[in-house]
Design an enzyme around this catalytic site. Sequence first.
Site, PDB file in Angstrom:
ATOM      1  N   ILE A  27      -2.370  -9.221  15.330  1.00  0.00           N
ATOM      2  CA  ILE A  27      -1.116  -9.974  15.384  1.00  0.00           C
ATOM      3  C   ILE A  27       0.064  -9.061  15.066  1.00  0.00           C
ATOM      4  O   ILE A  27       0.033  -8.292  14.103  1.00  0.00           O
ATOM      5  CB  ILE A  27      -1.133 -11.139  14.366  1.00  0.00           C
ATOM      6  N   ASP A  93       1.464  -3.083  15.492  1.00  0.00           N
ATOM      7  CA  ASP A  93       0.314  -3.586  14.740  1.00  0.00           C
ATOM      8  C   ASP A  93       0.623  -3.814  13.268  1.00  0.00           C
ATOM      9  O   ASP A  93       0.081  -4.732  12.647  1.00  0.00           O
ATOM     10  CB  ASP A  93      -0.835  -2.584  14.881  1.00  0.00           C
ATOM     11  N   ALA A 151      -7.281   1.129   4.576  1.00  0.00           N
ATOM     12  CA  ALA A 151      -6.378   0.035   4.210  1.00  0.00           C
ATOM     13  C   ALA A 151      -5.443  -0.247   5.377  1.00  0.00           C
ATOM     14  O   ALA A 151      -5.376   0.508   6.344  1.00  0.00           O
ATOM     15  CB  ALA A 151      -5.581   0.411   2.964  1.00  0.00           C
ATOM     16  N   LYS A 162      -9.117  10.812   5.738  1.00  0.00           N
ATOM     17  CA  LYS A 162     -10.551  10.750   5.446  1.00  0.00           C
ATOM     18  C   LYS A 162     -11.380  11.575   6.435  1.00  0.00           C
ATOM     19  O   LYS A 162     -12.317  12.272   6.042  1.00  0.00           O
ATOM     20  CB  LYS A 162     -11.017   9.296   5.421  1.00  0.00           C
ATOM     21  N   PRO A 177     -11.626   0.540  10.072  1.00  0.00           N
ATOM     22  CA  PRO A 177     -10.224   0.266   9.736  1.00  0.00           C
ATOM     23  C   PRO A 177     -10.076  -1.132   9.160  1.00  0.00           C
ATOM     24  O   PRO A 177     -10.985  -1.970   9.271  1.00  0.00           O
ATOM     25  CB  PRO A 177      -9.517   0.385  11.085  1.00  0.00           C
ATOM     26  N   ASP A 232      -9.976  -4.415  -7.129  1.00  0.00           N
ATOM     27  CA  ASP A 232     -11.101  -5.349  -7.205  1.00  0.00           C
ATOM     28  C   ASP A 232     -12.110  -5.088  -6.095  1.00  0.00           C
ATOM     29  O   ASP A 232     -13.323  -5.064  -6.327  1.00  0.00           O
ATOM     30  CB  ASP A 232     -10.605  -6.797  -7.137  1.00  0.00           C
ATOM     31  N   THR A 233     -11.615  -4.887  -4.874  1.00  0.00           N
ATOM     32  CA  THR A 233     -12.515  -4.587  -3.762  1.00  0.00           C
ATOM     33  C   THR A 233     -13.172  -3.232  -3.961  1.00  0.00           C
ATOM     34  O   THR A 233     -14.363  -3.054  -3.673  1.00  0.00           O
ATOM     35  CB  THR A 233     -11.752  -4.606  -2.428  1.00  0.00           C
ATOM     36  N   GLU A 252      -9.503   5.405  -3.542  1.00  0.00           N
ATOM     37  CA  GLU A 252      -8.042   5.454  -3.700  1.00  0.00           C
ATOM     38  C   GLU A 252      -7.582   4.009  -3.784  1.00  0.00           C
ATOM     39  O   GLU A 252      -7.556   3.295  -2.787  1.00  0.00           O
ATOM     40  CB  GLU A 252      -7.411   6.190  -2.512  1.00  0.00           C
ATOM     41  N   CYS A 286       0.994   2.211  -1.830  1.00  0.00           N
ATOM     42  CA  CYS A 286       0.202   2.087  -3.057  1.00  0.00           C
ATOM     43  C   CYS A 286       0.823   2.826  -4.231  1.00  0.00           C
ATOM     44  O   CYS A 286       0.638   2.433  -5.384  1.00  0.00           O
ATOM     45  CB  CYS A 286      -1.224   2.570  -2.818  1.00  0.00           C
ATOM     46  N   GLU A 387      -0.174  -5.605  -9.136  1.00  0.00           N
ATOM     47  CA  GLU A 387       0.318  -4.960  -7.919  1.00  0.00           C
ATOM     48  C   GLU A 387       0.704  -6.026  -6.898  1.00  0.00           C
ATOM     49  O   GLU A 387      -0.112  -6.854  -6.511  1.00  0.00           O
ATOM     50  CB  GLU A 387      -0.754  -4.040  -7.333  1.00  0.00           C
ATOM     51  N   GLY A 460      -8.601   4.785  -9.227  1.00  0.00           N
ATOM     52  CA  GLY A 460      -9.412   5.541  -8.295  1.00  0.00           C
ATOM     53  C   GLY A 460     -10.371   6.527  -8.906  1.00  0.00           C
ATOM     54  O   GLY A 460     -10.391   6.763 -10.112  1.00  0.00           O
ATOM     55  N   GLU A 464      -8.024  12.826  -2.552  1.00  0.00           N
ATOM     56  CA  GLU A 464      -7.866  13.072  -1.130  1.00  0.00           C
ATOM     57  C   GLU A 464      -6.793  14.144  -0.953  1.00  0.00           C
ATOM     58  O   GLU A 464      -5.892  14.283  -1.772  1.00  0.00           O
ATOM     59  CB  GLU A 464      -7.481  11.791  -0.394  1.00  0.00           C
TER      60      GLU A 464
END
Length: 490
Positions: A27, A93, A151, A162, A177, A232-233, A252, A286, A387, A460, A464
């Site tokens: 979307i 996007d 993300a 990455k 992604p 959390d994820t 991260e 972030c 956050e 984290g 990276e």
Amino acid sequence: MARFELQKLYIDGGYVDASNTETFDAINPANGEVLAQIQRAGKEDVERAVVAAEKGQKIWAAMTAVERSRILRRAVDILRERNDELAALETLDTGKAISETRYVDIVTGADVLEYYAGLVPAIEGEQIPLRDSSFVYTRREPLGVVAGIGAWNYPIQIALWKSAPALAAGNAMIFKPSEVTSLTTLKLAEIYTEAGVPNGVFNVLTGSGREVGTWITEHPRIEKVSFTGGTDTGKKVMASASSSSLKEVTMELGGKSPLIVFDDADLDRAADIAMMANFYSSGQVCTNGTRVFVPNALKAEFEAKILERVKRIRAGNPEDENINFGPLVSFEHMESVLGYIAKGKEQGARLLCGGDRLTGGVFDKGAFVAPTVFTDCTDEMTIVREEIFGPVMSILGYDTEEEVVRRANDTDFGLAAGIVTRDLNRAHRVIHLLEAGICWINAWGESAAQMPVGGYKQSGVGRENGISSLAQYTRIKSVQIELGDYASVF
């Protein structure tokens, strides 16, 4: 009807249909338009990608370092040739202003790939003498098949952050992604193949983190997972990766970073830095410095300078070159940000500006939130502790250096921090006391390819970018050679 054709998975060097018929929509957050339907990967597709990656990785790792470097440099050239096309797609996007995607996102992503392409021949082992007749040598070998989970805020840039060190070290990558912003990562897969990267070395599986991400982190033949996203994820990803097969991880994660303005600072410079640390990319970064600490004696003057600069923000259609503030990434995320703003009002923060959804004209169909500034904030407020990931600045007053350092560190996060001061001694003294992995003095936000980035505490694990990240995609094999006699105790 969608603007683009059905988007398939990218496995083994080409587009393939998913094993099921499920799709989801991409979307445009600026107007709600359906850009494309995207196939949702199934568990069988994860296995298919792993098999392809294992096959391709053996070919890739067997190439000389110079060959791999040359191919990755070719990918850099293609990225730069297609910069405007990729930037336009990224803007559609994500809703990010074309002035960002065209001049920053693709450009800096290509810089990272070029940096690691140059480092490929520098991957070396060591020779360690033990005695005249014996020595040890070490080899840095690729891990094998690794995974990246991205993300939604910097889709192609994160995919490059990455994949660049992973491929440079001789690995193959399976990349998932964000379900919200998948389109440019598929284009990156095309570019790697066009550049000569062997089939299977970079695969893209689209779908949800709950399903596809979990299948990836649990797969026993994936050796490492690099994840960017919320804390959390990230904890769930790390637990899954560890419990399934003791995978290596790079995380991260989130932040609630402090920006400290000292009493000797150039307030105009400080206000400029605070604006970039809160409203660039509509606040969806972030490392944003959303807790802005200002001496109580200077707070009113600083607030006036911020309000003056907020008026300069040009919000609107992100495809317009003159716009520097687009919508949030999705309507769902917009509601989350508005919810935090409501909590700020309820808990007694004083609203200086913004605080609502932008409406009228181009804004009516998009996920636009007005640049929002709260002041008279206190440390326990929700908008100060959690956050938000949106255009919401919190200004907090303080009186002493000791106090502000303590309060700046009073958080579960430790991603970034910054200070503004003319005092060089204070600058280094205070920055060394701040518990954060990425720090700036009299600046904010630049993150060059050479600069390791990552967080302390719950922001984290691992880093990276920089040389150290390349090493994290290798494992060390130690080999002892004995040239003399061997004596057994038996």
